[in-house]
Design a protein around this motif. Structure first.
Motif, PDB file in Angstrom:
ATOM      1  N   ALA A  34       0.912  -1.501   0.252  1.00 23.80           N
ATOM      2  CA  ALA A  34      -0.037  -0.150   0.251  1.00 23.80           C
ATOM      3  C   ALA A  34       0.896   1.273  -0.353  1.00 23.80           C
ATOM      4  O   ALA A  34       1.824   1.406   0.859  1.00 23.80           O
ATOM      5  CB  ALA A  34      -0.940  -0.062   0.843  1.00 23.80           C
ATOM      6  N   CYS A  38      -5.418   5.114   5.039  1.00 22.30           N
ATOM      7  CA  CYS A  38      -6.841   5.133   4.652  1.00 22.30           C
ATOM      8  C   CYS A  38      -6.985   5.978   5.729  1.00 22.30           C
ATOM      9  O   CYS A  38      -6.616   6.124   6.660  1.00 22.30           O
ATOM     10  CB  CYS A  38      -6.986   3.618   6.533  1.00 22.30           C
ATOM     11  SG  CYS A  38      -6.850   1.923   5.072  1.00 22.30           S
ATOM     12  N   GLU A  66     -10.942  10.120  -0.946  1.00 26.39           N
ATOM     13  CA  GLU A  66      -9.316  10.249   0.173  1.00 26.39           C
ATOM     14  C   GLU A  66      -8.686  10.849   0.865  1.00 26.39           C
ATOM     15  O   GLU A  66      -8.257  10.584   1.815  1.00 26.39           O
ATOM     16  CB  GLU A  66      -7.909  11.166  -1.431  1.00 26.39           C
ATOM     17  CG  GLU A  66      -8.454  10.373  -3.021  1.00 26.39           C
ATOM     18  CD  GLU A  66      -7.359   9.351  -3.129  1.00 26.39           C
ATOM     19  OE1 GLU A  66      -6.817   9.503  -2.114  1.00 26.39           O
ATOM     20  OE2 GLU A  66      -8.067   7.950  -3.684  1.00 26.39           O
ATOM     21  N   SER A 103      -4.483  -5.525  -0.413  1.00 20.33           N
ATOM     22  CA  SER A 103      -3.476  -4.431   0.987  1.00 20.33           C
ATOM     23  C   SER A 103      -5.185  -3.764   0.358  1.00 20.33           C
ATOM     24  O   SER A 103      -5.250  -3.503  -0.177  1.00 20.33           O
ATOM     25  CB  SER A 103      -2.210  -3.744   0.432  1.00 20.33           C
ATOM     26  OG  SER A 103      -2.153  -2.060   1.711  1.00 20.33           O
ATOM     27  N   VAL A 104      -5.773  -3.784   1.538  1.00 12.47           N
ATOM     28  CA  VAL A 104      -6.798  -3.038   1.971  1.00 12.47           C
ATOM     29  C   VAL A 104      -6.794  -1.704   2.884  1.00 12.47           C
ATOM     30  O   VAL A 104      -6.374  -2.121   4.311  1.00 12.47           O
ATOM     31  CB  VAL A 104      -7.587  -3.939   1.744  1.00 12.47           C
ATOM     32  CG1 VAL A 104      -7.443  -5.245   0.846  1.00 12.47           C
ATOM     33  CG2 VAL A 104      -7.967  -4.469   2.523  1.00 12.47           C
ATOM     34  N   CYS A 105      -7.865  -0.650   3.489  1.00 14.97           N
ATOM     35  CA  CYS A 105      -8.370  -0.523   4.332  1.00 14.97           C
ATOM     36  C   CYS A 105      -9.956  -0.512   4.063  1.00 14.97           C
ATOM     37  O   CYS A 105     -10.499  -1.470   3.398  1.00 14.97           O
ATOM     38  CB  CYS A 105      -8.377   0.920   3.480  1.00 14.97           C
ATOM     39  SG  CYS A 105      -7.281   1.829   3.842  1.00 14.97           S
ATOM     40  N   PRO A 126      -3.373   0.609   6.189  1.00 17.79           N
ATOM     41  CA  PRO A 126      -3.585  -0.192   5.445  1.00 17.79           C
ATOM     42  C   PRO A 126      -3.459  -1.421   5.358  1.00 17.79           C
ATOM     43  O   PRO A 126      -2.770  -1.270   7.010  1.00 17.79           O
ATOM     44  CB  PRO A 126      -3.243  -0.399   4.341  1.00 17.79           C
ATOM     45  CG  PRO A 126      -2.246   1.336   3.994  1.00 17.79           C
ATOM     46  CD  PRO A 126      -2.568   1.675   6.248  1.00 17.79           C
ATOM     47  N   GLY A 148      -7.962  -0.998  -6.878  1.00 19.66           N
ATOM     48  CA  GLY A 148      -8.841   0.500  -6.733  1.00 19.66           C
ATOM     49  C   GLY A 148      -9.852   0.624  -6.700  1.00 19.66           C
ATOM     50  O   GLY A 148     -10.147   1.717  -6.299  1.00 19.66           O
ATOM     51  N   THR A 150     -13.821   0.225  -4.853  1.00 23.56           N
ATOM     52  CA  THR A 150     -13.963  -0.142  -3.457  1.00 23.56           C
ATOM     53  C   THR A 150     -15.366  -0.843  -3.769  1.00 23.56           C
ATOM     54  O   THR A 150     -16.363  -1.164  -4.743  1.00 23.56           O
ATOM     55  CB  THR A 150     -14.438   1.643  -2.639  1.00 23.56           C
ATOM     56  OG1 THR A 150     -13.499   2.753  -2.528  1.00 23.56           O
ATOM     57  CG2 THR A 150     -14.701   1.473  -1.309  1.00 23.56           C
ATOM     58  N   LYS A 181     -11.424  -0.453   0.830  1.00 23.99           N
ATOM     59  CA  LYS A 181     -10.456  -0.252  -0.635  1.00 23.99           C
ATOM     60  C   LYS A 181     -10.140  -0.887  -0.404  1.00 23.99           C
ATOM     61  O   LYS A 181      -8.809  -1.452   0.230  1.00 23.99           O
ATOM     62  CB  LYS A 181     -10.345   1.016   0.132  1.00 23.99           C
ATOM     63  CG  LYS A 181      -9.699   2.399  -1.437  1.00 23.99           C
ATOM     64  CD  LYS A 181     -10.212   2.481  -2.761  1.00 23.99           C
ATOM     65  CE  LYS A 181      -9.146   2.813  -2.924  1.00 23.99           C
ATOM     66  NZ  LYS A 181      -9.849   3.827  -4.479  1.00 23.99           N
ATOM     67  N   LEU A 183      -6.220  -1.473  -2.384  1.00 22.35           N
ATOM     68  CA  LEU A 183      -5.487  -0.731  -2.615  1.00 22.35           C
ATOM     69  C   LEU A 183      -3.817  -1.529  -3.585  1.00 22.35           C
ATOM     70  O   LEU A 183      -3.557  -0.686  -4.458  1.00 22.35           O
ATOM     71  CB  LEU A 183      -5.151  -0.048  -1.563  1.00 22.35           C
ATOM     72  CG  LEU A 183      -5.479   0.641   0.002  1.00 22.35           C
ATOM     73  CD1 LEU A 183      -4.814   0.835   1.023  1.00 22.35           C
ATOM     74  CD2 LEU A 183      -5.873   1.622  -0.645  1.00 22.35           C
TER      75      LEU A 183
END
Length: 187
Positions: A34, A38, A66, A103-105, A126, A148, A150, A181, A183
């Motif tokens: 990432a 986040c 963002e 890799s995420v939020c 993240p 990218g 969501t 999200k 990433l």
């Protein structure tokens, strides 16, 4: 199979990893690393990108931006009998394979009462994990999406924690909702 104790993963991922008995952090700086963080600020107003009437209750989900975390509003108790996935904002990256390291939020909400039980948005960091090491509903939400994106998922108890997860306040039979999200992904 022995469980690997996670060190930097948030409580949801740690719980999911213990259920799956697998948790491996991403190594190196490959495409799944990432590049950002986040957002921790709460989303303000706006029109939900997904509304869903369940078997009981309903949800309205607004994805992250963002500068703002996602928002999940629940009219409890919210339940579904089949897991539902909705792309809130499509990304333009590569498609995420079912066995990717991602890799995420994310934000996790319990449909029973609308409470947030876990969120990487709270910490601003993240979370990285192998997709085949988490609960089925999380896999269903991410696999096949593009980096990218969501996405939101309303998952049945069977795709989440069929026996509950008391340490997270999740009871047997609870429907869970996530806003995620994506990433990055590799593999």
């Amino acid at each position: 199979m022995a469980s690997v104790k996670p060190t930097r993963l948030s409580s949801f991922i740690a719980l999911a990893a213990s259920v799956a008995a697998l948790a491996l952090p991403l190594a190196g700086t490959g495409p799944a690393a990432a590049a950002g963080s986040c957002p921790t600020a709460a989303a303000a107003g706006g029109t939900p990108e997904w509304t869903l009437t369940g078997d009981t209750g309903s949800i309205a989900v607004t994805g992250s931006t963002e500068t703002a975390a996602p928002r999940v509003e629940v009219s409890p108790p919210f339940t579904v009998t089949s897991t539902q996935v909705h792309t809130l904002q499509a990304g333009n990256g590569p498609v995420v394979p079912a066995t990717a390291k991602v890799s995420v939020c994310y934000l996790g909400v319990n449909g029973r009462d609308g409470s947030v039980f876990d969120s990487s948005y709270r910490t601003g960091a993240p979370v990285d994990f192998p997709l085949d090491g988490v609960i089925p509903g999380f896999q269903k939400a991410i696999a096949g999406q593009t980096v990218g994106s969501t996405v939101a998922v309303a998952m049945t108890s069977a795709d989440g924690y069929p026996d509950g997860q008391p340490s997270a306040g999740i009871r047997q039979g609870d429907t869970l909702i996530f806003a995620i999200k994506i990433l990055g992904a590799s593999g």
